[in-house]
Write an enzyme that holds these catalytic residues in place. Sequence first.
Site, PDB file in Angstrom:
ATOM      1  N   LYS A 167       0.824  -1.219   0.000  1.00  0.00           N
ATOM      2  CA  LYS A 167       0.000   0.000   0.000  1.00  0.00           C
ATOM      3  C   LYS A 167       0.852   1.260   0.000  1.00  0.00           C
ATOM      4  CE  LYS A 167      -2.071  -0.553   3.939  1.00  0.00           C
ATOM      5  NZ  LYS A 167      -1.576  -1.835   4.457  1.00  0.00           N
TER       6      LYS A 167
ATOM      7  N   ARG B   7      -9.501   1.481   8.768  1.00  0.00           N
ATOM      8  CA  ARG B   7      -9.133   0.097   9.081  1.00  0.00           C
ATOM      9  C   ARG B   7     -10.237  -0.625   9.835  1.00  0.00           C
ATOM     10  NH1 ARG B   7      -3.260   0.814   8.776  1.00  0.00           N
ATOM     11  NH2 ARG B   7      -2.252  -1.192   9.060  1.00  0.00           N
TER      12      ARG B   7
ATOM     13  N   ARG C 172      11.649  -6.046   5.035  1.00  0.00           N
ATOM     14  CA  ARG C 172      11.413  -4.666   4.575  1.00  0.00           C
ATOM     15  C   ARG C 172      12.340  -3.713   5.327  1.00  0.00           C
ATOM     16  NH1 ARG C 172       5.353  -2.455   4.574  1.00  0.00           N
ATOM     17  NH2 ARG C 172       5.287  -3.242   6.708  1.00  0.00           N
TER      18      ARG C 172
ATOM     19  N   ARG D 133      11.286  -1.235  10.699  1.00  0.00           N
ATOM     20  CA  ARG D 133      10.171  -0.812  11.560  1.00  0.00           C
ATOM     21  C   ARG D 133      10.056  -1.704  12.783  1.00  0.00           C
ATOM     22  NH1 ARG D 133       4.968   0.059   7.900  1.00  0.00           N
ATOM     23  NH2 ARG D 133       4.101  -1.024   9.699  1.00  0.00           N
TER      24      ARG D 133
ATOM     25  N   ARG E  93      -0.391  -8.590  13.410  1.00  0.00           N
ATOM     26  CA  ARG E  93      -0.998  -7.577  12.521  1.00  0.00           C
ATOM     27  C   ARG E  93      -1.845  -8.255  11.438  1.00  0.00           C
ATOM     28  NH1 ARG E  93       4.215  -4.956  10.776  1.00  0.00           N
ATOM     29  NH2 ARG E  93       2.952  -3.760   9.312  1.00  0.00           N
TER      30      ARG E  93
HETATM   31  P1  ADP Z   1       0.846  -1.825   7.690  1.00  0.00           P
HETATM   32  O1  ADP Z   1      -0.274  -1.514   6.756  1.00  0.00           O
HETATM   33  O2  ADP Z   1       2.044  -2.400   6.995  1.00  0.00           O
HETATM   34  O3  ADP Z   1       0.390  -2.638   8.870  1.00  0.00           O
HETATM   35  P2  ADP Z   1       0.866   0.921   8.747  1.00  0.00           P
HETATM   36  O4  ADP Z   1       2.051   1.805   8.727  1.00  0.00           O
HETATM   37  O5  ADP Z   1      -0.297   1.313   7.902  1.00  0.00           O
HETATM   38  O6  ADP Z   1       1.415  -0.510   8.332  1.00  0.00           O
HETATM   39  O7  ADP Z   1       0.325   0.735  10.259  1.00  0.00           O
HETATM   40  C1  ADP Z   1       1.162   0.355  11.314  1.00  0.00           C
HETATM   41  C2  ADP Z   1       0.364   0.291  12.621  1.00  0.00           C
HETATM   42  O8  ADP Z   1      -0.183   1.591  12.913  1.00  0.00           O
HETATM   43  C3  ADP Z   1      -0.845  -0.634  12.622  1.00  0.00           C
HETATM   44  O9  ADP Z   1      -0.487  -1.971  12.925  1.00  0.00           O
HETATM   45  C4  ADP Z   1      -1.693   0.011  13.727  1.00  0.00           C
HETATM   46  O10 ADP Z   1      -1.232  -0.325  15.027  1.00  0.00           O
HETATM   47  C5  ADP Z   1      -1.460   1.493  13.543  1.00  0.00           C
HETATM   48  N1  ADP Z   1      -2.465   2.106  12.636  1.00  0.00           N
HETATM   49  C6  ADP Z   1      -2.215   2.671  11.427  1.00  0.00           C
HETATM   50  N2  ADP Z   1      -3.362   3.115  10.881  1.00  0.00           N
HETATM   51  C7  ADP Z   1      -4.367   2.814  11.739  1.00  0.00           C
HETATM   52  C8  ADP Z   1      -5.767   2.983  11.743  1.00  0.00           C
HETATM   53  N3  ADP Z   1      -6.422   3.545  10.714  1.00  0.00           N
HETATM   54  N4  ADP Z   1      -6.477   2.531  12.814  1.00  0.00           N
HETATM   55  C9  ADP Z   1      -5.873   1.969  13.847  1.00  0.00           C
HETATM   56  N5  ADP Z   1      -4.547   1.756  13.921  1.00  0.00           N
HETATM   57  C10 ADP Z   1      -3.785   2.178  12.894  1.00  0.00           C
END
Ligand code: ADP
Length: 209
Positions: free
Chosen positions: A13, A88, A127, A153, A164
């Site tokens: 993404k 999400r 990654r 990360r 996750r």
């Molecule tokens: P990925 O899609 O690879 O899991 P992100 O950088 O989008 O990575 O998100 C990392 C973490 O940030 C998620 O596992 C969550 O804990 C938090 N997070 C990000 N966006 C949201 C969201 N919209 N709602 C709740 N938690 C979020």
Amino acid sequence: MRIILIGPPASGKGTQAKVLCDRFAVPQVSTGDMLRAAKAAGTALGLKAAAFMQAGQLVPDEVVIGLIDERLGQGDASKGFVLDGFPRTVPQAEALGRLLDGRGLKLDHVIQIDVPRALLVERAVLRRTDKRTGQIYHLKYNPPPPEADLEHRADDREETVLARLDTYENMTAALLPHYEALGLLRKVDGVGKPSEITDRLLAVLGNIG
Ligand code: ADP
């Protein structure tokens, strides 16, 4: 152009959002990046969020909805945006609907990037991100240049990635029927080279070539 990208962790993404944003000259709005920036800045919100992120859990809806409300109110988002990592959960999607309605705006596309679970763990664990440029690499499939200043990360360790993935399947996958019912959902195969996935996305967006 107002687009949402939905996909499991490490589905690409973020990589694709950056390409689409360059192409359409709109900002990338990534709640993950915003939360990591808040953590790096040491704000109360960032420190609270970090505990959830480290555990592979979602940050509470009201926290991320507040961030998005503020971000979409900034001038550059009036041209459009690519949302990456938000919404999400169904309550986040409903809140986004209200925020957009309140501004008289509509979503154009919601695209699901589909990658089998077995590929995602290796993608996340290998990654790396260049701290200076934000460019995302993969040690095996897209190796970084020697001068890159790499970081891994904190939530890309294997046990957190597995948590996750479960969170995605239990919470975020429920968004797909939500957007399908609104007639907005399109699906793109996320297996292949990043440039191939970009071509598939552009085809769905009706903007190839
Ligand atoms: P990925 O899609 O690879 O899991 P992100 O950088 O989008 O990575 O998100 C990392 C973490 O940030 C998620 O596992 C969550 O804990 C938090 N997070 C990000 N966006 C949201 C969201 N919209 N709602 C709740 N938690 C979020």
